[in-house]
Design a protein around this motif. Structure first.
Motif, mmCIF file in Angstrom:
data_model
loop_
_atom_site.group_PDB
_atom_site.id
_atom_site.type_symbol
_atom_site.label_atom_id
_atom_site.label_comp_id
_atom_site.label_asym_id
_atom_site.label_seq_id
_atom_site.Cartn_x
_atom_site.Cartn_y
_atom_site.Cartn_z
ATOM 1 N N ALA A 51 0.839 -1.197 0.000
ATOM 2 C CA ALA A 51 0.000 0.000 0.000
ATOM 3 C C ALA A 51 0.875 1.249 0.000
ATOM 4 O O ALA A 51 1.963 1.271 0.574
ATOM 5 N N VAL A 52 0.405 2.282 -0.667
ATOM 6 C CA VAL A 52 1.116 3.558 -0.695
ATOM 7 C C VAL A 52 0.166 4.655 -0.250
ATOM 8 O O VAL A 52 -1.051 4.551 -0.396
ATOM 9 N N ALA A 53 0.731 5.716 0.307
ATOM 10 C CA ALA A 53 -0.092 6.824 0.806
ATOM 11 C C ALA A 53 -0.504 7.771 -0.304
ATOM 12 O O ALA A 53 -1.517 8.463 -0.193
ATOM 13 N N GLY A 54 0.273 7.788 -1.377
ATOM 14 C CA GLY A 54 -0.057 8.721 -2.448
ATOM 15 C C GLY A 54 0.930 8.612 -3.594
ATOM 16 O O GLY A 54 1.830 7.764 -3.596
ATOM 17 N N TYR A 55 0.745 9.477 -4.555
ATOM 18 C CA TYR A 55 1.599 9.528 -5.734
ATOM 19 C C TYR A 55 2.034 10.967 -5.970
ATOM 20 O O TYR A 55 1.335 11.909 -5.598
ATOM 21 N N VAL A 97 -16.049 4.687 -10.557
ATOM 22 C CA VAL A 97 -16.991 5.770 -10.290
ATOM 23 C C VAL A 97 -16.244 7.069 -10.005
ATOM 24 O O VAL A 97 -15.043 7.087 -9.724
ATOM 25 N N ASP A 98 -16.988 8.183 -10.062
ATOM 26 C CA ASP A 98 -16.414 9.507 -9.850
ATOM 27 C C ASP A 98 -16.115 9.754 -8.378
ATOM 28 O O ASP A 98 -16.666 9.108 -7.481
ATOM 29 N N ILE A 99 -15.274 10.748 -8.137
ATOM 30 C CA ILE A 99 -14.944 11.162 -6.783
ATOM 31 C C ILE A 99 -15.253 12.649 -6.620
ATOM 32 O O ILE A 99 -15.542 13.346 -7.590
ATOM 33 N N GLN A 100 -15.165 13.130 -5.398
ATOM 34 C CA GLN A 100 -15.468 14.526 -5.117
ATOM 35 C C GLN A 100 -14.266 15.449 -5.315
ATOM 36 O O GLN A 100 -14.381 16.659 -5.167
ATOM 37 N N GLY A 101 -13.127 14.902 -5.648
ATOM 38 C CA GLY A 101 -11.936 15.709 -5.884
ATOM 39 C C GLY A 101 -10.724 15.073 -5.242
ATOM 40 O O GLY A 101 -10.837 14.125 -4.461
ATOM 41 N N CYS A 103 -3.845 9.174 -1.845
ATOM 42 C CA CYS A 103 -4.629 8.052 -2.372
ATOM 43 C C CYS A 103 -6.030 7.992 -1.769
ATOM 44 O O CYS A 103 -6.879 7.244 -2.252
ATOM 45 N N LYS A 104 -6.279 8.759 -0.720
ATOM 46 C CA LYS A 104 -7.588 8.754 -0.084
ATOM 47 C C LYS A 104 -8.494 9.784 -0.755
ATOM 48 O O LYS A 104 -8.145 10.954 -0.873
ATOM 49 N N VAL A 105 -9.655 9.331 -1.209
ATOM 50 C CA VAL A 105 -10.609 10.202 -1.901
ATOM 51 C C VAL A 105 -12.016 9.898 -1.406
ATOM 52 O O VAL A 105 -12.273 8.844 -0.826
ATOM 53 N N LYS A 106 -12.938 10.841 -1.652
ATOM 54 C CA LYS A 106 -14.342 10.650 -1.319
ATOM 55 C C LYS A 106 -15.117 10.270 -2.563
ATOM 56 O O LYS A 106 -15.051 10.953 -3.582
ATOM 57 N N ARG A 107 -15.885 9.194 -2.449
ATOM 58 C CA ARG A 107 -16.715 8.749 -3.556
ATOM 59 C C ARG A 107 -17.888 9.701 -3.726
ATOM 60 O O ARG A 107 -18.501 10.147 -2.742
ATOM 61 N N SER A 108 -18.198 10.025 -4.969
ATOM 62 C CA SER A 108 -19.267 11.001 -5.220
ATOM 63 C C SER A 108 -20.634 10.510 -4.770
ATOM 64 O O SER A 108 -21.434 11.269 -4.218
ATOM 65 N N GLY A 109 -20.930 9.245 -4.992
ATOM 66 C CA GLY A 109 -22.268 8.746 -4.729
ATOM 67 C C GLY A 109 -22.677 8.785 -3.271
ATOM 68 O O GLY A 109 -23.745 9.311 -2.925
ATOM 69 N N ASP A 110 -21.835 8.257 -2.384
ATOM 70 C CA ASP A 110 -22.217 8.149 -0.971
ATOM 71 C C ASP A 110 -21.295 8.927 -0.035
ATOM 72 O O ASP A 110 -21.498 8.924 1.181
ATOM 73 N N GLY A 111 -20.272 9.587 -0.569
ATOM 74 C CA GLY A 111 -19.372 10.361 0.263
ATOM 75 C C GLY A 111 -18.423 9.541 1.107
ATOM 76 O O GLY A 111 -17.749 10.080 1.993
ATOM 77 N N ALA A 112 -18.343 8.242 0.853
ATOM 78 C CA ALA A 112 -17.468 7.374 1.639
ATOM 79 C C ALA A 112 -16.019 7.592 1.237
ATOM 80 O O ALA A 112 -15.703 7.786 0.063
ATOM 81 N N TRP A 113 -15.132 7.552 2.239
ATOM 82 C CA TRP A 113 -13.710 7.643 1.954
ATOM 83 C C TRP A 113 -13.241 6.309 1.392
ATOM 84 O O TRP A 113 -13.508 5.255 1.964
ATOM 85 N N THR A 114 -12.555 6.350 0.288
ATOM 86 C CA THR A 114 -12.101 5.131 -0.369
ATOM 87 C C THR A 114 -10.732 5.396 -0.997
ATOM 88 O O THR A 114 -10.073 6.379 -0.659
ATOM 89 N N THR A 115 -10.323 4.538 -1.898
ATOM 90 C CA THR A 115 -8.966 4.622 -2.439
ATOM 91 C C THR A 115 -8.985 5.027 -3.907
ATOM 92 O O THR A 115 -9.839 4.602 -4.683
#
Length: 224
Positions: free
Chosen positions: A50-54, A111-115, A141-153
């Motif tokens: 796993a990585v924290a980001g790019y 799916v899309d993310i919130q940014g 690497c942590k983003v919010k999913r547009s549909g439900d606002g859940a934090w995901t990868t």
């Protein structure tokens, strides 16, 4: 508690590796170092870490950095502003067109993310002290999913696939912004000599300056 020297560490490491090879091959030991090395390389390729980001890095052609370094205060501020605008526009393009996450039991839906969440660090010179305006942008690497606002990868496959697009978008956007302020561009040989790989440089900056302020590039070529 006594420290282990490097030779003892290497012996312990190789003994453990050999034991792991034998455990994976019904007790058979490797026929030699080559077989053990190939097996270890294959095991490493299968590991997921796993990585924290790019990180993405944006840097203009050398002529822009030289013009910035040798310009007056007004010119320097304008060049930095155009570079920042090109970086911002490229990140917006990335965020709009190439950043997604996944959804579903097997991650089957893209799916899309919130940014994205990113930081911007500006650097002004190379390791050799040459003018080298460039910007580092680590992206979480942590983003919010547009549909439900859940934090995901972040779905990093599209990030990797868009690397060349981001580079070309930044370069084209930078040239357009400079043209809007009266600058012109011309293709020149890379490092002043490589006609097979021409690069776009700002007119009015002599090639001698570009070569003189490219100490890091010469170091890399020498070490190849």
């Amino acid at each position: 508690g006594a420290p282990l020297d490097e030779q003892i560490r290497a012996e312990i490491r190789r003994r453990v590796q050999t034991e792991e090879f034998a455990a994976a091959h019904e007790g058979r030991r490797p026929s030699g170092d080559n077989e053990l090395t190939r097996w270890l390389a294959d095991q490493k390729r299968q590991m997921k870490s796993a990585v924290a980001g790019y990180e993405v890095v944006f840097g203009p052609p050398k002529s822009v950095s030289v013009a910035w370094a040798l310009g007056d205060d007004v010119t320097r501020e304008r060049i930095v502003g155009l570079h920042r605008q090109a970086v911002k526009d490229t990140l917006t393009h990335l965020e709009t067109n190439a950043v997604f996450t996944r959804e579903g039991n097997w991650g089957e839906a893209q799916v899309d993310i919130q940014g994205i969440t990113a930081a911007i660090f500006e650097h002004w010179d190379s390791r050799c002290g040459d003018p080298h305006l460039h910007t580092h942008v680590p992206i979480s690497c942590k983003v919010k999913r547009s549909g439900d606002g859940a934090w995901t990868t972040l779905d990093t496959r599209t990030i990797h696939a868009s690397a060349v697009v981001m580079s070309e978008f930044y370069n084209s956007r930078l040239r357009d912004l400079f043209r809007d302020h009266g600058a012109t561009w011309a293709e020149r040989p890379t490092d002043g000599i490589d006609l097979k790989r021409p690069v776009w440089e700002v007119d009015g900056v002599p090639s001698e300056l570009l070569i003189g302020f490219s100490q890091r590039a010469r170091q890399v070529e020498t070490d190849r």
